[in-house]
Scaffold this active site. Structure first.
Site, PDB file in Angstrom:
ATOM      1  N   ASP A   8       0.869  -1.172   0.000  1.00 19.78           N
ATOM      2  CA  ASP A   8       0.000   0.000   0.000  1.00 19.78           C
ATOM      3  C   ASP A   8       0.910   1.226   0.000  1.00 19.78           C
ATOM      4  O   ASP A   8       2.136   1.120  -0.175  1.00 19.78           O
ATOM      5  CB  ASP A   8      -1.015  -0.044   1.148  1.00 19.78           C
ATOM      6  CG  ASP A   8      -0.390   0.157   2.525  1.00 19.78           C
ATOM      7  OD1 ASP A   8       0.850   0.308   2.614  1.00 19.78           O
ATOM      8  OD2 ASP A   8      -1.134   0.171   3.523  1.00 19.78           O
ATOM      9  N   HIS A   9       0.312   2.404   0.226  1.00 21.59           N
ATOM     10  CA  HIS A   9       1.089   3.649   0.168  1.00 21.59           C
ATOM     11  C   HIS A   9       2.183   3.695   1.237  1.00 21.59           C
ATOM     12  O   HIS A   9       3.168   4.408   1.076  1.00 21.59           O
ATOM     13  CB  HIS A   9       0.147   4.840   0.335  1.00 21.59           C
ATOM     14  CG  HIS A   9      -0.718   4.722   1.559  1.00 21.59           C
ATOM     15  ND1 HIS A   9      -1.832   3.894   1.592  1.00 21.59           N
ATOM     16  CD2 HIS A   9      -0.628   5.274   2.784  1.00 21.59           C
ATOM     17  CE1 HIS A   9      -2.385   3.968   2.799  1.00 21.59           C
ATOM     18  NE2 HIS A   9      -1.672   4.799   3.543  1.00 21.59           N
ATOM     19  N   CYS A  65       3.247  -3.184   4.015  1.00 19.40           N
ATOM     20  CA  CYS A  65       2.399  -2.058   4.390  1.00 19.40           C
ATOM     21  C   CYS A  65       3.080  -1.385   5.583  1.00 19.40           C
ATOM     22  O   CYS A  65       4.279  -1.568   5.793  1.00 19.40           O
ATOM     23  CB  CYS A  65       0.958  -2.486   4.676  1.00 19.40           C
ATOM     24  SG  CYS A  65       0.720  -3.609   6.069  1.00 19.40           S
ATOM     25  N   GLY A  66       2.341  -0.585   6.343  1.00 23.01           N
ATOM     26  CA  GLY A  66       2.977   0.115   7.454  1.00 23.01           C
ATOM     27  C   GLY A  66       3.525  -0.858   8.487  1.00 23.01           C
ATOM     28  O   GLY A  66       4.675  -0.766   8.913  1.00 23.01           O
ATOM     29  N   THR A  67       2.689  -1.807   8.890  1.00 22.73           N
ATOM     30  CA  THR A  67       3.093  -2.778   9.914  1.00 22.73           C
ATOM     31  C   THR A  67       3.281  -4.188   9.370  1.00 22.73           C
ATOM     32  O   THR A  67       3.887  -5.019  10.046  1.00 22.73           O
ATOM     33  CB  THR A  67       2.010  -2.883  10.999  1.00 22.73           C
ATOM     34  OG1 THR A  67       0.787  -3.315  10.365  1.00 22.73           O
ATOM     35  CG2 THR A  67       1.793  -1.547  11.697  1.00 22.73           C
ATOM     36  N   GLY A  68       2.706  -4.480   8.221  1.00 26.08           N
ATOM     37  CA  GLY A  68       2.681  -5.853   7.690  1.00 26.08           C
ATOM     38  C   GLY A  68       1.471  -6.632   8.195  1.00 26.08           C
ATOM     39  O   GLY A  68       1.171  -7.714   7.679  1.00 26.08           O
ATOM     40  N   ILE A  69       0.785  -6.088   9.171  1.00 25.16           N
ATOM     41  CA  ILE A  69      -0.300  -6.851   9.814  1.00 25.16           C
ATOM     42  C   ILE A  69      -1.540  -6.967   8.921  1.00 25.16           C
ATOM     43  O   ILE A  69      -2.079  -8.067   8.708  1.00 25.16           O
ATOM     44  CB  ILE A  69      -0.669  -6.219  11.175  1.00 25.16           C
ATOM     45  CG1 ILE A  69       0.513  -6.322  12.144  1.00 25.16           C
ATOM     46  CG2 ILE A  69      -1.903  -6.900  11.765  1.00 25.16           C
ATOM     47  CD1 ILE A  69       0.322  -5.521  13.435  1.00 25.16           C
ATOM     48  N   GLY A  70      -1.992  -5.854   8.392  1.00 26.34           N
ATOM     49  CA  GLY A  70      -3.196  -5.884   7.549  1.00 26.34           C
ATOM     50  C   GLY A  70      -2.986  -6.754   6.323  1.00 26.34           C
ATOM     51  O   GLY A  70      -3.885  -7.503   5.901  1.00 26.34           O
ATOM     52  N   MET A  71      -1.805  -6.656   5.738  1.00 25.71           N
ATOM     53  CA  MET A  71      -1.480  -7.479   4.566  1.00 25.71           C
ATOM     54  C   MET A  71      -1.556  -8.960   4.934  1.00 25.71           C
ATOM     55  O   MET A  71      -2.080  -9.783   4.173  1.00 25.71           O
ATOM     56  CB  MET A  71      -0.071  -7.151   4.061  1.00 25.71           C
ATOM     57  CG  MET A  71       0.051  -5.797   3.386  1.00 25.71           C
ATOM     58  SD  MET A  71      -0.911  -5.747   1.854  1.00 25.71           S
ATOM     59  CE  MET A  71      -0.161  -4.323   1.055  1.00 25.71           C
ATOM     60  N   ARG A 132       8.128 -33.958   9.622  1.00 20.69           N
ATOM     61  CA  ARG A 132       6.977 -33.784  10.527  1.00 20.69           C
ATOM     62  C   ARG A 132       6.235 -32.471  10.247  1.00 20.69           C
ATOM     63  O   ARG A 132       5.045 -32.345  10.529  1.00 20.69           O
ATOM     64  CB  ARG A 132       7.439 -33.823  11.986  1.00 20.69           C
ATOM     65  CG  ARG A 132       8.291 -32.649  12.428  1.00 20.69           C
ATOM     66  CD  ARG A 132       8.857 -32.870  13.824  1.00 20.69           C
ATOM     67  NE  ARG A 132       9.535 -31.694  14.363  1.00 20.69           N
ATOM     68  CZ  ARG A 132      10.760 -31.305  14.024  1.00 20.69           C
ATOM     69  NH1 ARG A 132      11.435 -31.989  13.124  1.00 20.69           N
ATOM     70  NH2 ARG A 132      11.306 -30.225  14.563  1.00 20.69           N
ATOM     71  N   HIS A 133       6.947 -31.514   9.663  1.00 15.35           N
ATOM     72  CA  HIS A 133       6.303 -30.229   9.369  1.00 15.35           C
ATOM     73  C   HIS A 133       5.310 -30.353   8.219  1.00 15.35           C
ATOM     74  O   HIS A 133       4.340 -29.595   8.143  1.00 15.35           O
ATOM     75  CB  HIS A 133       7.366 -29.172   9.072  1.00 15.35           C
ATOM     76  CG  HIS A 133       8.345 -29.011  10.192  1.00 15.35           C
ATOM     77  ND1 HIS A 133       7.967 -28.556  11.440  1.00 15.35           N
ATOM     78  CD2 HIS A 133       9.658 -29.293  10.273  1.00 15.35           C
ATOM     79  CE1 HIS A 133       9.015 -28.552  12.234  1.00 15.35           C
ATOM     80  NE2 HIS A 133      10.055 -28.998  11.566  1.00 15.35           N
TER      81      HIS A 133
HETATM   82  C1  RB5 Z   1      -1.947   2.555   6.553  1.00 12.23           C
HETATM   83  O1  RB5 Z   1      -1.959   3.745   7.282  1.00 12.23           O
HETATM   84  C2  RB5 Z   1      -1.741   1.383   7.497  1.00 12.23           C
HETATM   85  O2  RB5 Z   1      -2.877   1.174   8.253  1.00 12.23           O
HETATM   86  C3  RB5 Z   1      -1.373   0.133   6.712  1.00 12.23           C
HETATM   87  O3  RB5 Z   1      -0.246   0.387   5.943  1.00 12.23           O
HETATM   88  C4  RB5 Z   1      -1.029  -1.116   7.522  1.00 12.23           C
HETATM   89  O4  RB5 Z   1      -0.121  -0.827   8.524  1.00 12.23           O
HETATM   90  C5  RB5 Z   1      -2.160  -1.928   7.982  1.00 12.23           C
HETATM   91  O5  RB5 Z   1      -1.979  -3.009   8.564  1.00 12.23           O
END
Ligand code: RB5
Length: 154
Positions: A8-9, A65-71, A132-133
């Site tokens: 993302d951005h 992305c910013g944290t990698g979490i949403g992705m 095993r994995h």
């Molecule tokens: C965008 O501001 C941010 O929410 C996105 O990049 C990401 O960190 C979501 O998990």
């Protein structure tokens, strides 16, 4: 290797750098965007990369992305995807060796550029250990196969 990459951005700086590095390393890189500074929605790019991997068009996917979490949350909803968000080289190695992860998710706002690049290199170089994995990964894949509408089989 065929690699699908998206961001993302908040991840475009890393993506631009990785596309250059991986292309120079003779990987076949498919850049699925985003490619501008405008604010976009990370699920759109996670889905595109996830589908490239689950269809076999790409061997591996990279998402930033910013944290990698949403992705990571989004990519794991695509049947056949095993996405891991990693913050250090140990995690990047283990998600391949033990979990047979096929998508790596990274946070540009979390990781130094040099560390982020290192995690990609470690992820792409590490083989799945199998043994095993394999039994455990097959159990994950079976969940995909049992999801109504999923065409993925383990
Ligand atoms: C965008 O501001 C941010 O929410 C996105 O990049 C990401 O960190 C979501 O998990």
């Amino acid at each position: 290797m065929k690699i699908a990459i998206g961001s993302d951005h908040a991840g475009t700086e890393s993506k631009t750098r990785l596309v250059k590095r991986l292309t120079e390393a003779h990987h076949e890189v498919r850049d699925l965007g985003t490619n501008g500074p405008e604010s976009v929605d990370y699920p759109d790019y996670a889905e595109a990369v996830g589908r490239a991997v689950s269809s076999g068009a790409a061997d591996f996917g990279l998402l930033i992305c910013g944290t990698g979490i949403g992705m990571c949350i989004t990519a794991n909803k695509v049947p056949g995807v095993r996405a891991a968000k990693c913050n250090d080289a140990f995690e990047a190695r283990m998600c391949r060796a033990h979990n047979n992860a096929n998508v790596l998710c990274l946070g540009e706002r979390v990781l130094d550029a040099a560390v982020l690049d290192e995690l990609v290199d470690v992820f792409l170089a590490e083989p799945f250990e199998g043994g095993r994995h394999e039994r455990r990964v097959n159990k994950m894949n079976a969940l995909d196969a049992s999801t109504p509408g999923s065409s993925t089989e383990s």
